[in-house]
Design an enzyme around this catalytic site. Structure first.
Site: not given
Length: 270
Positions: A206-208
DNA sequence: AGCCAGGACAAGT
DNA sequence: ACTTGTCATGGC
């Protein structure tokens, strides 16, 4: 050709050193230089103005888009200022702009960023460009294209010292080259579908994915949640961002990130 | 020496 | 659905 804007609109330090990009460097005189799309650009503050130099003649449009110069950040700040904490962050962190960076470069860069620190991320990316990128001038290399990297294996990346991320890079390169990942297609998708698509790459979560969507595709509703943002959210927004941030969560994120990490880091109880 | 750094992922509850 | 250990490297 040069573009000149006020420092209130584009603060070089805030924009380049807030962790959205890893290829801009400041020299002793405070001049920033970066390599964007294979071109060396310099950004220099002169009084209360900022001069962007190195832009090709008639290339203004691409670069206004890269620096997001046609967006009204005071309008964003006004909307976000409905919330007290965001208001403080906006007032303190004026001059931030969200760059519109190349998708492939952003993808690889944020794959490298995971569980890593900014100086080391920059180092790995720098070695990556030196080894695989086209040489522009002495000590200056473009970020390599996916095509240029086709066929690389983990062992080719050993000298980068990217650690466990090497195999993620290999997977990303191969999926871009075989068409499983198509940036034009991703650009046209909704935030959620685009995120899922990017997450089909090994090592992209999710973050990347949200970083790529925010910093390359300029999807301002993407909201990357790194360790800092998680701390801030726990402290100030346990139930999520306030409604005034709807649609521009990514802008709010940048103000909060810069404010709490670079301006007022001590207001956070870790 | 141990912990952390703009996480992801599998395995275990 | 939430928590935990592991992954490779380097700086403090």
């Amino acid at each position: 050709m040069k573009i000149t804007v006020s420092v209130k609109e584009l603060c070089p330090a805030r924009t380049f050193l807030c962790g959205q990009c890893f290829r801009w460097h400041e020299d002793e005189q405070g001049k920033f230089s970066g390599i964007v799309s294979g071109r060396e650009i310099t950004v220099t503050q002169k009084g209360d103005m900022v001069e962007i130099d190195g832009i090709p003649e008639n290339g203004g449009k691409f670069w206004r888009e890269y620096f997001d110069l046609d967006a009204d950040y005071s309008e964003y700040a006004l909307r976000l200022s409905e919330d007290e904490t965001l208001k403080k962050a906006c007032q303190a962190s004026w001059g931030i702009r969200i760059l519109k960076q190349e998708p492939f470069e952003t993808l690889i860069s944020f794959i490298i960023s995971q569980n890593n620190n900014i100086p080391r991320i920059s180092g790995i990316i720098s070695r990556f460009c030196q080894k695989f990128g086209a040489k522009i001038s002495e000590n200056s290399y473009a970020f390599p294209t996916a095509q240029r990297l086709s066929g690389i294996e983990e062992s080719d990346l050993a000298e980068l010292r990217a650690g466990f991320r090497a195999r993620y890079i290999v997977d990303a390169v191969s999926k871009v080259n075989n068409g499983e990942i198509n940036f034009e297609e991703i650009d046209a998708l909704s935030l959620d579908l685009a995120r899922e698509k990017l997450k089909s790459i090994v090592g992209v979560g999710d973050k990347v994915a949200d970083c790529v969507l925010l910093f390359a595709f300029h999807k301002l509703d993407a909201f990357p949640k790194d360790v800092w943002i998680k701390r801030i959210m726990n402290e100030y927004y346990p139930n999520g961002l306030p409604k005034c941030a709807e649609g521009i969560e990514g802008v709010a994120q940048q103000y909060l990130f810069d404010y709490f990490r670079n301006v007022q880091p001590f207001e956070i109880k870790v």
